[in-house]
Design an enzyme around this catalytic site. Sequence first.
Site, short mmCIF file in Angstrom:
data_model
loop_
_atom_site.label_atom_id
_atom_site.label_comp_id
_atom_site.label_asym_id
_atom_site.label_seq_id
_atom_site.Cartn_x
_atom_site.Cartn_y
_atom_site.Cartn_z
N LYS A 17 0.84 -1.19 0.00
CA LYS A 17 0.00 0.00 0.00
C LYS A 17 0.87 1.25 0.00
CE LYS A 17 -0.29 -0.47 5.01
NZ LYS A 17 -1.13 -0.51 6.20
N TYR A 75 17.99 29.21 8.47
CA TYR A 75 16.88 30.01 8.96
C TYR A 75 16.95 30.21 10.47
CZ TYR A 75 14.15 30.04 4.63
OH TYR A 75 13.70 30.26 3.36
#
Length: 387
Positions: free
Chosen positions: A49, A272
Amino acid sequence: MTSPRLAETSEVVAQTRMPRVEIDLDALKANWRTLDALNGRGRTGAAVKADGYGLGAARVSAALYDAGCRDFFVAWVEEGVALRRALAAGDRNDARIYVLQGLEIGAVPACLATRLVPVLSSLADVAAWGEGVERAGRRAPAALQFETGMNRLGLDAAALPIVKAAEAGGTLDVALVMTHLASADEENGQSAEQRALFLRFAAEFPQAERSLANSAGCFLGPGYGCDLTRPGIALYGGWAGALSHGRLRPVATLTAAVLQVRTVKAGEAAGYGAAAELSRDTRIATVGLGYADGYLRAASGAGVPLREGRPGATAFIAGQHVPVLGRVSMDLTLLDVTDVPADLVEPGTRAEFFGPNVPIDDVADAAGTIAYELLTGLGPRVRRVGR
């Protein structure tokens, strides 16, 4: 309109600088055989899946089929239809494909046309399947999932009389009964309780095969193997409980290329939020991989709340492990390569972010998650390469 020349150039760039995950199909097959050997009297299936846990359901299913697997589990009917087509294209027509998340009546024709086996987990599922096959004027096998302690999906004891009536009425042909182990990777006694309850449910359908074990369940002993096991993460080299340690091979190797190398003075910061405060002169390799590619921001070296007080992830480059520096951003990750010889790291050098040298479960632990999320979260920009 993109010119053929530009399209050709873009393809070259995609093969050289963009992130890629290399899929070791031999390791995948070896893992399946290891799991299959644990259940001597039953069959071993495969959970494929979520597009084969992010690695390409068609690719991994074909390899597993060639290793001997014939039972495949997907979540949705659409996944099952696509997988049936892919396997049929390779003349792998005798595969059994199970759909784990039930169905609506509108999906019954697709199941019948492509020989999918729905896993019915509610009375609504049972009713939809019964009405659908009755309309079609035919019988087809289905599976039943029973609730034994996970409290997620599954029929309970109160549903048994209705299910048995549907079976007696000819609208339900039960080929498989199953449940899902909630704590097979932990030693807390729940698995034994679930097994005992499951066997009581299964006894109501003596003609049907039984399926109990997921990846971790495969390692719990022959009492859990039953007729069919359903390993998932273990196939792909992920941790499946303490008993799996050292017995599985890594399948996926995520790498990305260095785009730039620069030296930054002590006292400066990187990334950042200036999250990486540099205590020494530091060589920084900027790599073309970020959270848009599925490399989680939580794996950052600093500046992420989840990471407070804990180290971030590492990468492997030029034969050495190096730390992730500062915050992982959307497209880029910084690595501290100060301790790697300068001539070994340059633009184009590839760094491994998980694989044989950086276990995926270590990366997952650093990011506060599990290997499943790292694999299934790989973004569309990551090129999948089977080998």
